[in-house]
Design an enzyme around this catalytic site. Structure first.
Site, mmCIF file in Angstrom:
data_model
loop_
_atom_site.group_PDB
_atom_site.id
_atom_site.type_symbol
_atom_site.label_atom_id
_atom_site.label_comp_id
_atom_site.label_asym_id
_atom_site.label_seq_id
_atom_site.Cartn_x
_atom_site.Cartn_y
_atom_site.Cartn_z
ATOM 1 N N ASP A 4 2.296 -2.723 7.725
ATOM 2 C CA ASP A 4 1.389 -3.804 7.320
ATOM 3 C C ASP A 4 1.973 -4.517 6.112
ATOM 4 O OD1 ASP A 4 -0.398 -3.051 9.263
ATOM 5 O OD2 ASP A 4 -1.637 -1.839 7.895
ATOM 6 N N HIS A 6 2.603 2.728 11.766
ATOM 7 C CA HIS A 6 1.475 3.166 12.601
ATOM 8 C C HIS A 6 1.265 2.257 13.801
ATOM 9 C CE1 HIS A 6 -0.040 0.277 9.657
ATOM 10 N NE2 HIS A 6 -1.023 0.004 10.495
ATOM 11 N N ARG A 22 -13.515 -2.792 21.637
ATOM 12 C CA ARG A 22 -13.500 -2.134 20.338
ATOM 13 C C ARG A 22 -13.267 -3.189 19.258
ATOM 14 N NH1 ARG A 22 -8.624 1.064 17.644
ATOM 15 N NH2 ARG A 22 -9.767 1.903 15.863
ATOM 16 N N HIS A 40 3.966 -0.584 13.757
ATOM 17 C CA HIS A 40 4.285 -1.648 12.796
ATOM 18 C C HIS A 40 3.975 -1.181 11.376
ATOM 19 C CE1 HIS A 40 -0.005 -1.930 13.683
ATOM 20 N NE2 HIS A 40 -0.152 -2.450 12.465
#
Ligand code: NAG
Ligand code: NAG
Length: 733
Positions: free
Chosen positions: A664, A714, A724, A662
């Site tokens: 940002d 990314h 995480r 995607h």
């Protein structure tokens, strides 16, 4: 005509010269003919100060009344002082040499500012056999005013705190004394002086222009400090004189304390502090087991940020714990968990621990009285170290430094960064509140360094156990009807004639602001970035952040992707725990009511900063710590860190393990790893597709900074085990 004028002129000239010669011819009184009598029943701090100023000039001092019970009244309840006359009278009986010159002087509130030679010269210049100090104010009987002789200039009234004269004349002066110890010496001497016959017969005058004696009562504004190569004097600006003796009579003790920080050469511009290393109590070489036993009184009086850090610092204090006892008063239920968790782990390392909790509902004065009393009742308690929890004690040697300075009461100077606030006052106003002394700012800012006698200290101070058990044995030390606890304490200390000092010879630390401290979160300290920015930074900003530019610590794992340390482990943990504590993780679907438009293209399981009311603080963090790096790494780009989307993402194999490729909605993105690969989770990382470049081992506390769109398409790589967490900001959308 001309010769005549010349002759006349020469004649004037000559006679002036003769008078001069005449004066010079009068033989100087030898210094060994001078003896100083003073009355001191106790070795007070003031007495010690008097003696050390006398030592500077080699005065020959005889102390009268040592060990006698003081019956002469106090300055709080005048008139008094008859005991002094009695003691002088009997001391004079033993003086045989008729040409002996006697200086009779108080000691608790007196400082010598020059030596015997100058004193005797000025005495001779007064041309009388007895010279009394003079006063602006008439005391104790103002009805006698009319009987005083007039001077054309100068002070008219007699002060009994200091006089100098020949022994034979002084004997006559006190010959008729038959008063009581509690009678007024000043009234007695006044009556001799205003009697014209006696005045002439005994040959008395007043030092009406303060050439010898400076009484400060009613005259504070006349007196300034005069610094002259390597020494300091008082200077009377009304008469342009340099008095030899400075006397803080009446209610001017505090002003004398101020002058005594300098006169005669305690502190000078040339030398700095000359006495700071005197009378120390060194601890170097002392075996740990023989260190003085200290009771540390810790006071938690209000909700306070960074209390856990306070206890970490306490633990790091360089002092054998076996020689420390703790008294902790905690007024705040909110902090019970902090006290408890500290004591659970470390309590047993200390020699003794006593905790008083909020259930006792003590007020400030009561709790402080209690702490002081714990030391009083403990025969082994050599020092009482009172510390308020908002104190940030950065110097782990503080306790040793204070003990070695060997003062009855001493406080290390602490302040508020960038402010003139500190934990002492240099002067008191007439009504007993704060007043700024001339040297206050210089001391706070470290332009004058030393150990300073001051009228008020607070927050952090060391008291000798022996002082607490004697002069300050008053159980209600901190209590007063109309003063707060510390003011009541200092008030009593001053009235007992005990000196309080502040030292700025070292850096000690600072004090927290406790304003605007909310206790509604799990880790409330996270919200302190505005109120206590320095402490926030120390707690939450990575220790190597400050040198990332200088030492080139910024890495470039992929093109135009920068990677640098920014947050401490504690910071990462607090943020994660805060989010988990809040618990309202988003479902990860495309519909999202939290954002404008209600549709999220690339949904994650996350919590937004604004959901925990952390938006403003996070923005400040970006502005303060990210923007400088952005501007450095992307030259020519300036940012105010506008960011509407700031959130913590949770990746779990069975929840949301990854994020598909995607862009940002940002100019640049911050992606901060909040926990550790392999310890907390497996897998994870980030891949930039265009460069086929991955960061597969994110480091906890390190941030990735990369452009948001176009080139930096990314994806979040799959987390294969554990959980995480990352914190993400889309900056400048
Ligand atoms: C006082 O003493 C001085 C110095 O000894 C002397 O010169 C002066 O005449 C005396 N005054 C009187 C009034 O006796
Ligand atoms: C900071 O850098 C030093 C060496 O440059 C390193 O030893 C230390 O571990 C770093 N601190 C942290 C918290 O990573």
């Amino acid at each position: 005509m001309r010769t005549e004028a010349l002759t006349l002129f020469c004649w004037i000239c000559l006679s002036a010269l003769l008078i001069e010669v005449n004066c010079e011819q009068q033989e100087a009184i030898p210094e060994e003919n001078l003896l100083v009598f003073t009355v001191a029943t106790k070795e007070t701090d003031g007495f010690r100060r008097f003696m050390s100023s006398a030592k500077v000039f080699n005065y020959n001092i005889k102390v009268l009344g040592r060990g006698e019970k003081w019956r002469g009244g106090t300055y709080m309840s005048p008139p008094a002082g008859g005991q002094k006359v009695r003691l002088l009278k009997s001391a004079l009986e033993k003086v045989e040499k008729e040409d002996q010159v006697i200086l009779f002087i108080d000691s608790y509130d007196v400082i010598f500012s020059s030596g015997p030679k100058e004193l005797l010269k000025k005495f001779q210049q007064a041309k009388h056999r007895v010279v009394f100090s003079a006063e602006t104010l008439i005391w104790p009987d103002r009805h006698l005013e009319d009987k005083y002789p007039y001077f054309t200039e100068g002070k008219r009234f007699l002060g009994s705190g200091g006089f100098i004269g020949y022994a034979s004349n002084l004997k006559k002066l006190v010959a008729d004394w038959s008063g009581k110890d509690a009678d007024s010496d000043q009234l007695f001497y006044t009556k001799v002086y205003i009697n014209p016959e006696k005045r002439i017969q005994i040959n008395i005058t007043l030092d009406n222009k303060c050439r010898i004696f400076q009484n400060l009562n009613g005259a504070i504004d006349e007196v300034v400090l005069k610094f002259e190569d390597g020494r300091v004097r008082a200077r009377n600006v009304a008469f342009d004189t340099l008095p030899v003796i400075v006397h803080g009579n009446g209610p001017t003790k505090l002003h004398l304390n101020y002058l005594g920080n300098y006169i005669p050469r305690v502190w000078t511009f040339e030398t700095g502090c000359t006495v700071c290393d005197e009378d120390q109590r060194p601890l170097t070489g002392v075996k740990e087991a023989d260190y003085p036993l200290v009771l540390i009184g810790i006071f938690i009086q209000q909700p306070t940020p960074f209390v856990t850090v306070f206890f970490e610092r306490l633990l790091n204090l360089k002092y054998p714990k076996d020689r420390l006892k703790l008294f902790i008063y905690n007024h705040e239920p909110h902090h019970e968990k902090h006290v408890k968790s500290f004591l659970e782990v470390h309590g047993s390392e200390y020699r003794a621990v006593k905790v008083v909790g909020p259930e006792e509902e003590l007020d400030t004065a009561q709790s402080r009285n209690l702490g002081a009393d714990v030391c009083r009742q403990d025969v082994d308690c050599e020092y009482y170290f009172s510390v308020d929890v908002e104190v940030v004690l950065k110097n782990p040697n503080t306790l040793t430094i204070l003990i070695e300075q060997n003062k009855p009461i001493i406080a290390p100077l602490i302040g508020r960064p960038g402010k003139l606030w500190s934990n002492f006052w240099g002067a008191l106003s007439a009504d007993g509140y704060y007043a700024r002394s001339e040297d206050y700012v210089d001391i706070v800012q470290g332009r004058r360094v030393g150990v300073w006698n001051v009228p008020y200290i607070t927050s952090l101070y060391l008291i000798k156990g022996s002082v607490l058990k004697t002069e300050l044995s008053e159980k209600d030390l901190f209590n007063s009807a109309n003063l707060d606890a510390d003011m009541a304490f200092c008030h009593t200390v001053r009235n007992q004639g005990v000196f309080m000092y502040i030292t700025n010879r070292h850096q000690f630390g600072r004090i927290l602001s406790t304003e605007n401290y909310q206790t509604s979160h799990l880790h409330n300290d996270l919200w302190q970035i505005f109120e206590n920015p320095m402490d926030w930074e120390e707690r939450y900003i990575h220790e190597n952040y400050s040198r990332i530019m200088k030492d080139n610590l910024i890495e470039t794992p992929c093109p135009d992707v920068y990677w640098f340390p920014i947050m401490t482990d504690v910071g990462c943990n607090h943020l994660v725990e805060e989010m988990e504590n809040f618990g309202q993780w988003s479902g990860g679907s495309n519909s999202d009511t939290r954002i404008q438009g209600g549709y999220e293209n690339v949904p994650t399981i996350d919590i937004h900063m604004n959901q925990i009311n952390y938006e403003k603080e996070w923005h400040q963090f970006l502005l303060e710590y990210i923007a400088p790096i952005t501007e450095k790494m992307y030259p020519g780009y300036y940012t105010k860190c506008t960011s509407y989307l700031n959130f913590v993402v949770r990746y779990k194999p069975d929840e949301q393990p990854l994020l598909a490729p995607h862009h940002d909605a940002s100019t640049f993105t911050i992606n901060l790893a909040l926990n550790s690969k392999d310890t907390d989770y497996q897998g994870g990382g980030c891949r930039f597709l265009r460069y086929d470049c991955s960061i597969q081992a994110p480091r906890k506390g390190w941030a990735l900074m990369h452009p948001g769109r176009l080139t930096h398409y990314h994806e979040g790589l799959p987390t294969t085990g554990g959980t995480r967490y990352i914190a993400v900001s889309f900056v400048d959308p």
